[in-house]
Design a protein around this motif. Structure first.
Motif, PDB file in Angstrom:
ATOM      1  N   GLN A 173      -0.964   8.170  13.754  1.00 34.13           N
ATOM      2  CA  GLN A 173      -0.148   7.370  14.653  1.00 34.13           C
ATOM      3  C   GLN A 173       0.389   8.224  15.793  1.00 34.13           C
ATOM      4  O   GLN A 173       0.852   9.341  15.586  1.00 34.13           O
ATOM      5  CB  GLN A 173       1.039   6.763  13.903  1.00 34.13           C
ATOM      6  CG  GLN A 173       0.640   5.782  12.843  1.00 34.13           C
ATOM      7  CD  GLN A 173       1.853   5.248  12.085  1.00 34.13           C
ATOM      8  OE1 GLN A 173       2.940   5.788  12.161  1.00 34.13           O
ATOM      9  NE2 GLN A 173       1.627   4.198  11.347  1.00 34.13           N
ATOM     10  N   GLU A 179       4.214   1.863   2.834  1.00 36.10           N
ATOM     11  CA  GLU A 179       3.379   1.389   3.933  1.00 36.10           C
ATOM     12  C   GLU A 179       3.948   1.744   5.307  1.00 36.10           C
ATOM     13  O   GLU A 179       3.226   1.800   6.288  1.00 36.10           O
ATOM     14  CB  GLU A 179       3.133  -0.123   3.832  1.00 36.10           C
ATOM     15  CG  GLU A 179       4.364  -0.985   4.059  1.00 36.10           C
ATOM     16  CD  GLU A 179       5.325  -1.066   2.885  1.00 36.10           C
ATOM     17  OE1 GLU A 179       6.438  -1.578   3.084  1.00 36.10           O
ATOM     18  OE2 GLU A 179       4.987  -0.627   1.778  1.00 36.10           O
ATOM     19  N   LYS A 180       5.253   2.037   5.390  1.00 36.18           N
ATOM     20  CA  LYS A 180       5.882   2.423   6.654  1.00 36.18           C
ATOM     21  C   LYS A 180       5.867   3.930   6.875  1.00 36.18           C
ATOM     22  O   LYS A 180       6.278   4.403   7.920  1.00 36.18           O
ATOM     23  CB  LYS A 180       7.322   1.917   6.692  1.00 36.18           C
ATOM     24  CG  LYS A 180       7.441   0.414   6.723  1.00 36.18           C
ATOM     25  CD  LYS A 180       8.886   0.013   6.742  1.00 36.18           C
ATOM     26  CE  LYS A 180       9.020  -1.499   6.717  1.00 36.18           C
ATOM     27  NZ  LYS A 180      10.432  -1.913   6.646  1.00 36.18           N
ATOM     28  N   GLY A 181       5.429   4.683   5.865  1.00 33.70           N
ATOM     29  CA  GLY A 181       5.406   6.136   5.987  1.00 33.70           C
ATOM     30  C   GLY A 181       6.662   6.813   5.482  1.00 33.70           C
ATOM     31  O   GLY A 181       6.864   8.000   5.709  1.00 33.70           O
ATOM     32  N   GLU A 234       0.831  -1.194   0.000  1.00 34.28           N
ATOM     33  CA  GLU A 234       0.000   0.000   0.000  1.00 34.28           C
ATOM     34  C   GLU A 234       0.870   1.250   0.000  1.00 34.28           C
ATOM     35  O   GLU A 234       1.748   1.412   0.832  1.00 34.28           O
ATOM     36  CB  GLU A 234      -0.888  -0.014   1.240  1.00 34.28           C
ATOM     37  CG  GLU A 234      -1.900   1.086   1.275  1.00 34.28           C
ATOM     38  CD  GLU A 234      -2.777   0.991   2.501  1.00 34.28           C
ATOM     39  OE1 GLU A 234      -3.084   2.051   3.052  1.00 34.28           O
ATOM     40  OE2 GLU A 234      -3.133  -0.125   2.899  1.00 34.28           O
ATOM     41  N   TYR A 274       2.865  12.911   7.668  1.00 29.15           N
ATOM     42  CA  TYR A 274       2.091  11.768   7.175  1.00 29.15           C
ATOM     43  C   TYR A 274       1.743  10.813   8.317  1.00 29.15           C
ATOM     44  O   TYR A 274       0.598  10.390   8.464  1.00 29.15           O
ATOM     45  CB  TYR A 274       2.871  11.042   6.084  1.00 29.15           C
ATOM     46  CG  TYR A 274       2.185   9.793   5.577  1.00 29.15           C
ATOM     47  CD1 TYR A 274       1.109   9.876   4.711  1.00 29.15           C
ATOM     48  CD2 TYR A 274       2.620   8.531   5.958  1.00 29.15           C
ATOM     49  CE1 TYR A 274       0.472   8.738   4.237  1.00 29.15           C
ATOM     50  CE2 TYR A 274       1.998   7.388   5.496  1.00 29.15           C
ATOM     51  CZ  TYR A 274       0.930   7.503   4.630  1.00 29.15           C
ATOM     52  OH  TYR A 274       0.298   6.365   4.168  1.00 29.15           O
ATOM     53  N   GLN A 275       2.738  10.475   9.139  1.00 29.52           N
ATOM     54  CA  GLN A 275       2.510   9.519  10.224  1.00 29.52           C
ATOM     55  C   GLN A 275       1.552  10.056  11.271  1.00 29.52           C
ATOM     56  O   GLN A 275       0.718   9.314  11.786  1.00 29.52           O
ATOM     57  CB  GLN A 275       3.847   9.141  10.875  1.00 29.52           C
ATOM     58  CG  GLN A 275       4.718   8.310   9.962  1.00 29.52           C
ATOM     59  CD  GLN A 275       6.090   8.048  10.556  1.00 29.52           C
ATOM     60  OE1 GLN A 275       6.383   8.418  11.681  1.00 29.52           O
ATOM     61  NE2 GLN A 275       6.946   7.399   9.795  1.00 29.52           N
ATOM     62  N   ILE A 290      -2.003  12.184   8.778  1.00 31.48           N
ATOM     63  CA  ILE A 290      -2.729  11.340   7.820  1.00 31.48           C
ATOM     64  C   ILE A 290      -3.016   9.962   8.412  1.00 31.48           C
ATOM     65  O   ILE A 290      -4.146   9.482   8.373  1.00 31.48           O
ATOM     66  CB  ILE A 290      -1.951  11.209   6.495  1.00 31.48           C
ATOM     67  CG1 ILE A 290      -1.670  12.587   5.886  1.00 31.48           C
ATOM     68  CG2 ILE A 290      -2.695  10.313   5.515  1.00 31.48           C
ATOM     69  CD1 ILE A 290      -2.872  13.409   5.508  1.00 31.48           C
ATOM     70  N   LYS A 291      -2.001   9.323   8.977  1.00 34.48           N
ATOM     71  CA  LYS A 291      -2.178   7.978   9.534  1.00 34.48           C
ATOM     72  C   LYS A 291      -2.694   7.995  10.967  1.00 34.48           C
ATOM     73  O   LYS A 291      -3.177   6.984  11.461  1.00 34.48           O
ATOM     74  CB  LYS A 291      -0.856   7.199   9.484  1.00 34.48           C
ATOM     75  CG  LYS A 291      -0.429   6.815   8.087  1.00 34.48           C
ATOM     76  CD  LYS A 291      -1.344   5.781   7.512  1.00 34.48           C
ATOM     77  CE  LYS A 291      -0.551   4.606   7.051  1.00 34.48           C
ATOM     78  NZ  LYS A 291      -1.371   3.521   6.596  1.00 34.48           N
TER      79      LYS A 291
END
Length: 112
Positions: free
Chosen positions: A107, A56-58, A4, A100-101, A104-105
């Motif tokens: 985390q 997928e890990k950012g 992804e 992003y992490q 967006i994600k």
């Protein structure tokens, strides 16, 4: 199984277009402008299509390709330009990965 990824931005020398993923509309205008300039200059210098994606890990990944039969595309220049971007824009790229992490994600635990 396909990994992804999420496209951040990209440029296409063939259609003379730039794209910024709308999910990143909350980035400061200065950052969005810097990304636009980076992508457009890349395709102006080497041609083809240039994408900046999160894996997928950012982590940010750079992808470039040329249309079949495009003999003006500079493969060596493409690799050199990516290395130059990674070197000169290191702080920006690292900040985008954190954005992003976190944003967006969503985390809380950051993967560095």
């Amino acid at each position: 199984m396909e990994q992804e990824t999420m496209v951040l931005c990209g440029a296409n020398a063939y259609e003379e277009k730039y794209y910024l993923n709308e999910r990143f509309g909350g980035l400061p205008e200065q950052i969005k402008e810097e990304l636009r300039i980076m992508c457009v200059l890349y395709t102006h210098d080497v041609g083809g299509i240039f994408l900046v994606e999160f894996d997928e890990k950012g982590s940010l990944q750079f992808k470039t390709e040329a249309a079949e039969g495009d003999y003006t595309y500079d493969e060596i220049g493409a690799a050199l330009k990516i290395r130059e971007i990674q070197r000169t824009k290191e702080e920006l790229l690292r900040s985008l990965e954190l954005y992003y992490q976190i944003v967006i994600k969503g985390q809380r635990k950051i993967v560095l």
